[in-house]
Design an enzyme around this catalytic site. Structure first.
Site, mmCIF file in Angstrom:
data_model
loop_
_atom_site.group_PDB
_atom_site.id
_atom_site.type_symbol
_atom_site.label_atom_id
_atom_site.label_comp_id
_atom_site.label_asym_id
_atom_site.label_seq_id
_atom_site.Cartn_x
_atom_site.Cartn_y
_atom_site.Cartn_z
ATOM 1 N N SER A 143 0.838 -1.200 0.000
ATOM 2 C CA SER A 143 0.000 0.000 0.000
ATOM 3 C C SER A 143 0.869 1.244 0.000
ATOM 4 C CB SER A 143 -0.902 0.006 1.235
ATOM 5 O OG SER A 143 -1.528 1.262 1.429
ATOM 6 N N TYR A 156 -1.950 -1.542 10.374
ATOM 7 C CA TYR A 156 -2.118 -1.852 8.952
ATOM 8 C C TYR A 156 -0.910 -1.357 8.159
ATOM 9 C CZ TYR A 156 -3.855 -1.209 4.160
ATOM 10 O OH TYR A 156 -3.999 -1.207 2.793
#
Length: 249
Positions: A143, A156
């Site tokens: 990401s 995350y």
């Protein structure tokens, strides 16, 4: 009509019942691949993706389970090899979003995030790796948050950074076998999980220069590039389909 990019390839994709995983599964099937879908709990969505892939004339199987369970990973890999004749491409895409405030993070949820996003990825890759051969590819989903950080997604973001390091290190180890290992680092993407986390109206804080979230279909083409011979000289790399966010690495 040109030659299909993934004709007769067997692909194992985690988290392919919705979002980016679904888009990748369907695009790969359109390019000739047979698809094994690993999903966590939503059988109805997994069945729909399977039906769409079979409608394209490809083979498809769905396997329900938790990738952080080593025995499940082992059995899943064996099932794919048995039913699809092997594994040529592994796409690690399972993901879990955590709480937004470090003071509110529960130890159990932190461990679940790491189990799903990085430990499960390593376990599944471990059991699939012996089935891969020269020309095979592994593609991991990281990401933009791995590079920019994110004030609402601490654990995350940490797992996504770990995925980048894992990708680069495994690429070095896989090089003698002729197996390429790369990753894709999307920016904000309009998926059901994003809507569940941020709400339909609220966008991710890392708003891209294109002023909109990407669609899963737009991101899926980066995975296709890394899966096929177009990227024959790429390993240990990360593609950034993020709408123009400038990130390092």
């Amino acid at each position: 009509m040109g030659k299909l990019k993934l004709e007769h390839k067997s692909v194992l994709i985690t988290g392919a019942d919705s979002g980016i995983g679904k888009a990748v599964a369907v695009l790969f099937a359109e390019e000739g691949a047979n698809i094994a879908i690993v999903y966590h709990s939503n059988k109805e969505d997994a069945d729909k993706v399977k039906a769409e892939i079979k409608g394209l004339g490809r083979k498809s199987i769905i396997i329900q389970g938790d990738v952080s369970d080593y025995e499940f990973c082992r059995k899943a890999a064996e099932q794919v090899v048995s039913e699809l004749g092997g594994i040529d491409i592994l796409v690690n895409n399972a993901v879990r979003f955590p709480s937004e405030n470090i003071e509110d993070l529960e130890e159990e949820n932190i461990r679940k995030t790491f189990d799903s996003n990085i430990i499960g990825m390593i376990l599944l890759t471990k059991v699939v790796f012996p089935h891969l051969k020269g020309g095979s590819a592994i593609i991991n989903t990281t990401s933009a948050a791995a590079y920019q950080g994110h004030p609402e997604l601490l654990d995350y973001s940490a797992t996504k950074g770990a995925i980048v390091s894992f990708t680069r290190s495994l690429a070095l180890q896989a090089k003698p076998k002729g197996i390429r290992v790369n990753a894709v680092a999307p920016g904000p993407v309009a998926t059901p999980l994003t809507e569940e986390t941020f709400g339909e109206e609220k966008e991710d804080l890392s708003k891209p220069p294109f002023e909109r979230n990407a669609s899963p279909d737009e991101v899926a083409h980066s995975f296709l590039f890394l899966a096929c011979r177009d990227s024959a000289q790429m390993s240990g790399q990360v593609l950034h389909p993020n709408g123009g966010l400038i990130v390092s690495g």
